[in-house]
Design a protein around this motif. Structure first.
Motif, PDB file in Angstrom:
ATOM      1  N   ASN A 149       0.915  -1.227   0.061  1.00 44.77           N
ATOM      2  CA  ASN A 149       0.004   0.073  -0.058  1.00 44.77           C
ATOM      3  C   ASN A 149       0.868   1.271  -0.079  1.00 44.77           C
ATOM      4  OD1 ASN A 149      -2.849  -0.880   0.221  1.00 44.77           O
ATOM      5  ND2 ASN A 149      -2.214  -1.773   1.942  1.00 44.77           N
ATOM      6  N   VAL A 153       1.085   3.876  -3.395  1.00 47.64           N
ATOM      7  CA  VAL A 153       0.869   5.151  -3.132  1.00 47.64           C
ATOM      8  C   VAL A 153       1.858   6.174  -3.535  1.00 47.64           C
ATOM      9  CG1 VAL A 153       0.364   6.956  -1.382  1.00 47.64           C
ATOM     10  CG2 VAL A 153      -0.969   5.033  -1.468  1.00 47.64           C
ATOM     11  N   LEU A 157       1.779   8.721  -6.665  1.00 41.49           N
ATOM     12  CA  LEU A 157       2.132  10.156  -6.458  1.00 41.49           C
ATOM     13  C   LEU A 157       3.308  10.845  -7.305  1.00 41.49           C
ATOM     14  CD1 LEU A 157       1.731  10.513  -2.535  1.00 41.49           C
ATOM     15  CD2 LEU A 157       0.479  11.802  -4.371  1.00 41.49           C
ATOM     16  N   LEU A 297      -8.327   9.418  -0.800  1.00 42.11           N
ATOM     17  CA  LEU A 297      -7.226   9.163  -1.830  1.00 42.11           C
ATOM     18  C   LEU A 297      -7.928   9.533  -3.303  1.00 42.11           C
ATOM     19  CD1 LEU A 297      -5.539   6.011  -0.330  1.00 42.11           C
ATOM     20  CD2 LEU A 297      -4.589   8.424  -0.587  1.00 42.11           C
ATOM     21  N   MET A 302      -6.267   8.682  -6.675  1.00 37.99           N
ATOM     22  CA  MET A 302      -5.582   7.235  -6.402  1.00 37.99           C
ATOM     23  C   MET A 302      -6.436   6.483  -5.731  1.00 37.99           C
ATOM     24  SD  MET A 302      -1.895   8.542  -4.690  1.00 37.99           S
ATOM     25  CE  MET A 302      -2.563   9.774  -3.522  1.00 37.99           C
ATOM     26  N   ALA A 304      -7.718   3.474  -3.272  1.00 34.28           N
ATOM     27  CA  ALA A 304      -7.373   2.973  -1.783  1.00 34.28           C
ATOM     28  C   ALA A 304      -6.569   1.716  -1.456  1.00 34.28           C
ATOM     29  CB  ALA A 304      -8.600   3.277  -0.734  1.00 34.28           C
ATOM     30  N   CYS A 305      -6.617   1.044  -2.550  1.00 42.00           N
ATOM     31  CA  CYS A 305      -5.906  -0.349  -2.528  1.00 42.00           C
ATOM     32  C   CYS A 305      -6.511  -0.946  -1.269  1.00 42.00           C
ATOM     33  CB  CYS A 305      -4.591  -0.211  -2.471  1.00 42.00           C
ATOM     34  SG  CYS A 305      -3.663   0.710  -3.775  1.00 42.00           S
ATOM     35  N   TRP A 307      -5.607  -0.535   2.074  1.00 47.30           N
ATOM     36  CA  TRP A 307      -5.309   0.130   3.274  1.00 47.30           C
ATOM     37  C   TRP A 307      -6.390   0.005   4.114  1.00 47.30           C
ATOM     38  CZ3 TRP A 307      -1.133   2.392   5.075  1.00 47.30           C
ATOM     39  CH2 TRP A 307      -0.143   2.987   4.243  1.00 47.30           C
TER      40      TRP A 307
END
Lengths: 359, 359, 359
Positions: A149, A153, A157, A297, A302, A304-305, A307
């Motif tokens: 995670n 991220v 980014l 996110l 992005m 949030a996978c 997390w």
């Protein structure tokens, strides 16, 4: 690396060249790593799941394999604990990083330059795993998919939609109000439940998702049931705060619930009706936290996978009170079914079982 | 639950039915929980404060009570430490979550569906409390209102202004430049100081705020003075970076300062002139951090709640050097006045006092 | 403060008035603090670096000096560990906070009101240092520049571009696509490498950057080489994800890489070819994390400062496996060259060296 001679010494003459032997070993470690993604640990299940990934998309399968092998090899080179390497603990984060890089890559399939960040990201995940384990060990917590995670991220980014070399799609927050909302079909929502299991591997096709579920069943039917239950709960949670229909139908609402439900239901806690209720709570918590984090996110484009599930399960593992008595120490965690059987034994002081990483 | 027989055994025949007895006990625990919000611990003060909340808005009072009872009951069901439950430590986070949900709810008062997230959020705060306590215990830090702050941020992220079921108002960052700024009236700013104490309970009316202050005075006059002092410092900090006038007049600039000042001035540190200076610093730190975090979270439309005071006080409790010698171990924290008296005794090795949760 | 008599007792009659003696001592502590910014520890190098800052901009030099002295004095007043104070550990965070406040201040040079937040921010950094050290000590991790990074983020969040008292420039995310991109000149990019070393002190002129590098060379040539190497790697990382040309040419892409490379290459790990490879990885990691965080914080108009290098080095210090055997315990860290010599000795059980803060 004492790992070389750890098993099967009797047929060493069959595989005389050491590198072949090493390649075979590496394959087993990697296949265990594949199953670790979905909280299982079994090379055969891993082979089934990898097959499902290649079925869904050969390019994704390749990207995942590259990430898996890179991170496992880097762990060997960095001299990480050989029991961990053999258990596949250094493969799954790299694999997930790669799969997500592939899934969000907007330069199209077979964009070979992508293998550069895939290799770098997978390697980085080993550093994160090793560093985080020292911190989390203090509370006997698993590192789980925190490295994945974090790395993904950072990757998202670093690059962005307009990056000239590594462009990627932007994620849309689940609470975005659609311009022209269509009526929600019950069939599509129900289809989202098995898809939620596939989404753990960033796979959005029904067939491969069912194959992944079958692979999981091979390892532990109880865990497969929890995966489906969790995915259903996640979909329910999504409905309760009116997320976008797309999230429900593609299984994106469900996969954090599935992970949260599996981890608590039988894996890190002995299975009984109390921990079953906790598993349901965990699925709801993971699902709601996922919606929250996806909105957060998603505002930056992005995903949030996982997390949400990782944080929720970590929180529940820290729980004090009556429920904490059912918690299984990390070193003794096995398949849910074996956890139930072995608990009585080790509680009775029988300490003969040390092979906690084998299944 | 040994808690049943912990006190008042002599009049058990008056309340023969056990459930009535339990209800009475629960009421006391809950009222202690009410005061915990403002760092006090006294059922009578709790009754006064609850009255103030019902005075300000009956709906808010009801929502707060539901959250308070839910989280206390969940803590009992989860088998949390009975001393903690009796001390009201599992009620205040749930109450705060509920109060904030009510205060930011834009569907109007008496919107009964809101009780669903209120119950869920309050229950979740118990899980957060229990989990976080394990981590923070390592440094003898209180969990404080971390669970409330986390749960409410997740709730606000999950829903949003346009949510069809649970819509809420968006918070405005304090540094937003107003379109037509009016001259600042000194009376309004001064009124913001007692309002800052009320804002700890998300209450923005002057009368109830003064009643809350009276309730606090009942528990500890020293703490009430620190609350006002901290709120004044918070307002000063707000003026120094030119926040919106609305923040100053409604007490929103002051309440983090009040919390920061109370926690350090007498509660977690023995009161003397050095810790008094530290309390003033703490109020300034909390107030400035609050402005920073309000700008950060306000960009997403969320309020910063009491993140600032909680983080600042946690930081100051970790302080090393001369000032740390005045710190009171967490298990010995009582009302400021009793802290001053008891310090000498326990430092002299007198360990007879163990009833640290009673006041 | 036993620090008064720690050295040079023989010429006490030369400096009879105690306050003069204290001022001299303070100057040495402060100069050590200047070098701590760039991971060195030597008053002479500090004087050279401070000279470079005054050369680049007298106002920035003044602001930095005020911050440096404020935080050192506050640490003395708060009774922080005198060995830490003497080693300059309480000066560098305050200095960095001040330098960044000055560098981003948009009210022009010689804006005297700025000294108010400079003093407050520097003082706050001491509280953060003291509090964080208690947490990080559990894993034998340095506090490093965490306090600076936290305080400056809070300051930037508190104020803003339109603040009437303390306005500041907004940072631009490095991945912003420029409207009219110009061709990249190799000379400018190469110039960015030494500028990356200067940017550690928020200094963007070539001459002073080279003087800072010279001061670093005075302390440890090995570290100076690593600084340049890390800055070059950071520039390479910036090129690989196509950051704005401005970031490359001003050294902003390089300084996190430089810090990451210096910390691992010789300082916290014994220098050898394995840790040299780790230092290169660390530089890459720091540089990529910096691009990610700059995009994240840049979306709010804030610079990412040295978050990236601090987090990356903290992670690598937690590393397990073969590489962790080269790690030097925090209490024994000296200049890279002395680390290499002393390692053998203390590994052989020779524990005569305790003067770890002197160089």
């Amino acid at each position: 690396m004492g790992a070389f001679n750890s098993a099967g010494d009797w047929y060493w003459w069959l595989l005389l060249p050491v590198y072949k032997w090493f390649v075979l070993q590496l394959a087993v470690w990697a296949l265990r790593g594949v199953t670790r993604v979905i909280l299982a640990n079994n090379p055969l299940s891993g082979a089934v799941m990898l097959l499902a990934l290649y079925w869904a998309s050969p390019w994704q399968g390749l990207v995942g394999t590259v990430g898996l092998l890179t991170s496992t090899l880097i762990a060997v080179i960095l001299g990480q604990d050989s029991a961990e390497v053999r258990g596949g603990l250094h493969g799954f984060n790299g694999m997930l990083v790669s799969l997500l890089m592939g899934a969000f890559n907007s330069a199209g399939d077979w964009y070979w330059w992508l293998l550069l960040p895939v290799c770098l990201g997978s390697a980085t995940s080993v550093f994160f795993f090793s560093g985080l384990s020292q911190v989390l060990d203090r509370w006997d917590l698993p590192v789980a998919v925190f490295p994945f995670n974090m790395v993904i991220v950072l990757y998202f980014l670093c690059t962005g939609r307009d990056n000239p070399y590594f462009p990627h799609r932007l994620a849309v927050p689940p609470s975005t109000v659609p311009l022209n909302a269509t009526a929600l079909s019950a069939t599509e929502v129900l289809q989202g439940i098995p898809l939620g299991v596939g989404q753990i591997f960033a796979c959005g096709s029904l067939g491969p998702s069912l194959l992944i579920l079958a692979g999981l069943c091979l390892y532990s039917p109880l865990q497969a049931i929890h995966a489906l239950l969790g995915s259903a709960i996640g979909t329910l949670a999504g409905l309760s705060v009116a997320v976008r229909h797309e999230c429900l139908c593609t299984g994106l609402s469900g996969f954090n619930g599935a992970l949260g439900c599996m981890a608590v239901g039988g894996l890190f806690f002995t299975f009984n009706w109390r921990t079953h209720l906790l598993a349901i709570s965990s699925a709801f918590l993971s699902a709601f936290v996922d919606i929250a984090l996806s909105n957060l996110l998603g505002a930056m484009g992005m995903p949030a996978c996982s997390w949400a599930a990782t944080l929720s399960v970590t929180l529940l593992l820290l729980l004090t009170g009556t429920l904490s008595t059912y918690r299984i120490p990390l070193a003794r965690v096995k398949a849910p079914e074996r956890n139930m059987r072995s608990r009585g034994r080790w509680e009775a002081g029988n300490t003969e079982e040390r092979d906690s990483t084998d299944v």
